[in-house]
Design a protein around this motif. Structure first.
Motif, PDB file in Angstrom:
ATOM      1  N   ASP A  71       0.824  -1.036   0.043  1.00  0.00           N
ATOM      2  CA  ASP A  71      -0.045   0.033  -0.180  1.00  0.00           C
ATOM      3  C   ASP A  71       0.826   1.372  -0.096  1.00  0.00           C
ATOM      4  O   ASP A  71       1.629   1.386   0.943  1.00  0.00           O
ATOM      5  CB  ASP A  71      -0.652   0.008   1.386  1.00  0.00           C
ATOM      6  CG  ASP A  71      -1.992  -1.014   1.091  1.00  0.00           C
ATOM      7  OD1 ASP A  71      -2.218  -1.619  -0.236  1.00  0.00           O
ATOM      8  OD2 ASP A  71      -2.589  -1.186   1.986  1.00  0.00           O
ATOM      9  N   GLY A  72       0.574   2.214  -1.024  1.00  0.00           N
ATOM     10  CA  GLY A  72       1.288   3.547  -1.109  1.00  0.00           C
ATOM     11  C   GLY A  72       2.700   3.464  -1.417  1.00  0.00           C
ATOM     12  O   GLY A  72       3.433   4.433  -1.523  1.00  0.00           O
ATOM     13  N   LYS A  73       3.176   2.276  -1.823  1.00  0.00           N
ATOM     14  CA  LYS A  73       4.653   2.056  -2.001  1.00  0.00           C
ATOM     15  C   LYS A  73       4.961   2.356  -3.617  1.00  0.00           C
ATOM     16  O   LYS A  73       4.073   1.912  -4.414  1.00  0.00           O
ATOM     17  CB  LYS A  73       5.164   0.760  -1.634  1.00  0.00           C
ATOM     18  CG  LYS A  73       4.811   0.500  -0.163  1.00  0.00           C
ATOM     19  CD  LYS A  73       5.750   1.602   0.587  1.00  0.00           C
ATOM     20  CE  LYS A  73       5.732   1.130   2.156  1.00  0.00           C
ATOM     21  NZ  LYS A  73       6.462   2.097   3.226  1.00  0.00           N
ATOM     22  N   LYS A  74       6.321   2.278  -4.014  1.00  0.00           N
ATOM     23  CA  LYS A  74       6.714   2.297  -5.339  1.00  0.00           C
ATOM     24  C   LYS A  74       7.292   0.929  -5.479  1.00  0.00           C
ATOM     25  O   LYS A  74       8.279   0.724  -4.718  1.00  0.00           O
ATOM     26  CB  LYS A  74       7.505   3.674  -5.497  1.00  0.00           C
ATOM     27  CG  LYS A  74       7.190   4.783  -5.764  1.00  0.00           C
ATOM     28  CD  LYS A  74       8.154   5.661  -6.261  1.00  0.00           C
ATOM     29  CE  LYS A  74       8.704   5.647  -7.570  1.00  0.00           C
ATOM     30  NZ  LYS A  74       9.518   6.661  -8.016  1.00  0.00           N
ATOM     31  N   VAL A  75       6.864   0.322  -6.427  1.00  0.00           N
ATOM     32  CA  VAL A  75       7.413  -1.114  -6.775  1.00  0.00           C
ATOM     33  C   VAL A  75       7.885  -1.062  -8.149  1.00  0.00           C
ATOM     34  O   VAL A  75       7.100  -0.804  -9.093  1.00  0.00           O
ATOM     35  CB  VAL A  75       6.127  -2.036  -6.659  1.00  0.00           C
ATOM     36  CG1 VAL A  75       6.648  -3.503  -6.777  1.00  0.00           C
ATOM     37  CG2 VAL A  75       5.582  -1.911  -5.307  1.00  0.00           C
ATOM     38  N   ILE A  76       8.958  -2.018  -8.417  1.00  0.00           N
ATOM     39  CA  ILE A  76       9.620  -2.239  -9.906  1.00  0.00           C
ATOM     40  C   ILE A  76       9.577  -3.568 -10.302  1.00  0.00           C
ATOM     41  O   ILE A  76       9.919  -4.377  -9.148  1.00  0.00           O
ATOM     42  CB  ILE A  76      10.847  -1.497 -10.211  1.00  0.00           C
ATOM     43  CG1 ILE A  76      11.198  -1.845 -11.600  1.00  0.00           C
ATOM     44  CG2 ILE A  76      11.854  -1.961  -9.127  1.00  0.00           C
ATOM     45  CD1 ILE A  76      12.332  -0.568 -12.363  1.00  0.00           C
ATOM     46  N   ASP A  77       9.016  -4.069 -11.122  1.00  0.00           N
ATOM     47  CA  ASP A  77       9.142  -5.568 -11.483  1.00  0.00           C
ATOM     48  C   ASP A  77      10.087  -5.587 -12.928  1.00  0.00           C
ATOM     49  O   ASP A  77      10.088  -5.195 -13.959  1.00  0.00           O
ATOM     50  CB  ASP A  77       7.724  -5.969 -11.950  1.00  0.00           C
ATOM     51  CG  ASP A  77       7.619  -7.219 -12.342  1.00  0.00           C
ATOM     52  OD1 ASP A  77       8.623  -8.040 -12.502  1.00  0.00           O
ATOM     53  OD2 ASP A  77       6.590  -7.574 -12.908  1.00  0.00           O
ATOM     54  N   VAL A  78      10.971  -6.343 -12.310  1.00  0.00           N
ATOM     55  CA  VAL A  78      12.265  -6.476 -13.313  1.00  0.00           C
ATOM     56  C   VAL A  78      12.269  -7.619 -14.063  1.00  0.00           C
ATOM     57  O   VAL A  78      12.229  -8.808 -13.460  1.00  0.00           O
ATOM     58  CB  VAL A  78      13.775  -6.328 -12.412  1.00  0.00           C
ATOM     59  CG1 VAL A  78      14.762  -6.678 -13.433  1.00  0.00           C
ATOM     60  CG2 VAL A  78      13.978  -4.967 -11.932  1.00  0.00           C
ATOM     61  N   GLY A  79      12.313  -7.482 -15.409  1.00  0.00           N
ATOM     62  CA  GLY A  79      12.127  -8.798 -16.483  1.00  0.00           C
ATOM     63  C   GLY A  79      10.830  -9.314 -16.306  1.00  0.00           C
ATOM     64  O   GLY A  79      10.470 -10.494 -16.208  1.00  0.00           O
ATOM     65  N   THR A  80       9.648  -8.465 -16.356  1.00  0.00           N
ATOM     66  CA  THR A  80       8.452  -8.781 -16.444  1.00  0.00           C
ATOM     67  C   THR A  80       7.717  -9.697 -17.142  1.00  0.00           C
ATOM     68  O   THR A  80       6.802 -10.313 -16.962  1.00  0.00           O
ATOM     69  CB  THR A  80       7.521  -7.543 -15.908  1.00  0.00           C
ATOM     70  OG1 THR A  80       6.473  -7.776 -15.559  1.00  0.00           O
ATOM     71  CG2 THR A  80       7.647  -6.584 -17.438  1.00  0.00           C
ATOM     72  N   GLY A  81       8.070  -9.877 -18.239  1.00  0.00           N
ATOM     73  CA  GLY A  81       7.856 -10.671 -19.337  1.00  0.00           C
ATOM     74  C   GLY A  81       6.461 -10.522 -19.880  1.00  0.00           C
ATOM     75  O   GLY A  81       6.151  -9.105 -20.284  1.00  0.00           O
ATOM     76  N   LEU A 100       6.718  -1.508 -14.617  1.00  0.00           N
ATOM     77  CA  LEU A 100       7.301  -2.979 -15.312  1.00  0.00           C
ATOM     78  C   LEU A 100       8.261  -2.727 -16.293  1.00  0.00           C
ATOM     79  O   LEU A 100       8.073  -1.921 -17.548  1.00  0.00           O
ATOM     80  CB  LEU A 100       5.821  -3.268 -16.094  1.00  0.00           C
ATOM     81  CG  LEU A 100       5.038  -4.310 -15.012  1.00  0.00           C
ATOM     82  CD1 LEU A 100       4.529  -3.629 -13.873  1.00  0.00           C
ATOM     83  CD2 LEU A 100       3.705  -4.378 -15.898  1.00  0.00           C
ATOM     84  N   MET A 101       9.257  -3.360 -16.177  1.00  0.00           N
ATOM     85  CA  MET A 101      10.359  -3.262 -16.864  1.00  0.00           C
ATOM     86  C   MET A 101      10.717  -4.652 -17.623  1.00  0.00           C
ATOM     87  O   MET A 101      10.567  -5.507 -17.164  1.00  0.00           O
ATOM     88  CB  MET A 101      11.800  -2.842 -16.002  1.00  0.00           C
ATOM     89  CG  MET A 101      13.001  -2.507 -17.062  1.00  0.00           C
ATOM     90  SD  MET A 101      14.289  -3.135 -16.118  1.00  0.00           S
ATOM     91  CE  MET A 101      14.480  -4.846 -16.986  1.00  0.00           C
TER      92      MET A 101
END
Length: 239
Positions: A71-81, A100-101
């Motif tokens: 909740d309320g956070k910054k999230v990166i998904d590396v190699g999301t496919g 999403l990267m």
């Protein structure tokens, strides 16, 4: 077709102690339909059966929210496919911000279509290689969480992912089965990248015989400027 998918998903999510709303179920259904449609012309997933997609992709991706509060956070998904775990996590946590990267542009185009079809206001995508983006000041050490379900050696994954995490932030690696040996072999990478294991959360995907582990790393201090190494080095010669 739609009702069946929603039913399977609702039951599976409840078995994982997650209660999905009708709106969330609609979004998952739209995601599934677009995934299957696009998979006919591009290689997104080898898993296409409704029930398998629900359990092996959707439930597998969202089980983490019972362990970590985004909740309320910054999230990166590396190699999301094809968007795992990022899209399912974004559907169930609409007040967190997801990036999403992926290094393949056609996957990014697919994800942008999904974002539009599912009306996801909390997701952006970026076409990049992790070892280059991890040096970009706009992304380096800017995220509360990094997640990755990409298949790679743990030491390699750490070098790809830890650069995105702010000091005190967390990287979660989705892994299959027993991770003891992989964790042992990543000790040098942990040391070089100023991170350490905070938790290893084992779980079984409900109604299947699939066991998973979430390996949780906490970042202790700012990274040395030489990491991530470029030119494919994290993969060719892991720390």
């Amino acid at each position: 077709m739609g009702e069946k998918l929603k039913e399977i998903l609702k039951d599976g999510a409840l078995a994982a102690d997650i209660d999905l709303t009708d709106s969330q179920l609609d979004k998952f259904e739209k995601f599934y339909e677009h995934l299957i449609e696009k998979n006919k012309v591009m290689n997104l997933t080898a898993i296409t059966d409704e029930r398998d997609v629900v359990y092996k992709h959707f439930i597998d991706s969202i089980a983490l929210i019972k362990k970590i509060n985004f909740d309320g956070k910054k999230v990166i998904d590396v190699g999301t496919g094809a968007g795992f775990p990022g899209i399912p996590l974004a559907i169930v946590t609409d007040n967190a911000e997801f990036v999403l990267m992926d290094s393949l542009n056609k996957r990014i185009k697919f994800l942008n279509e999904v974002i539009e079809i599912c009306d996801l206001k909390n997701v952006t995508t970026i076409h990049a290689r992790a070892e280059e983006l991890g040096r970009d000041t706009e992304y380096r050490e800017k995220f509360d969480y990094c997640v990755s379900r990409a298949v790679a050696n743990m030491s390699t994954l750490l070098e790809y992912c830890i650069p995105f995490v702010r000091v005190g932030g967390v990287f979660v690696s989705y892994k299959s089965g027993d991770v003891t040996e992989e964790i042992e072999l990543s000790k040098n990478a942990q040391k070089q990248l100023f991170c350490r294991i905070k938790d290893v959360i084992g779980f079984s995907i409900p109604n299947t015989d699939i066991s998973r582990s979430f390996v949780v790393f906490e970042k202790k201090k700012e990274l040395n400027k030489k990491y991530p190494r470029q030119g494919g080095k994290p993969k060719k010669s892991p720390l």
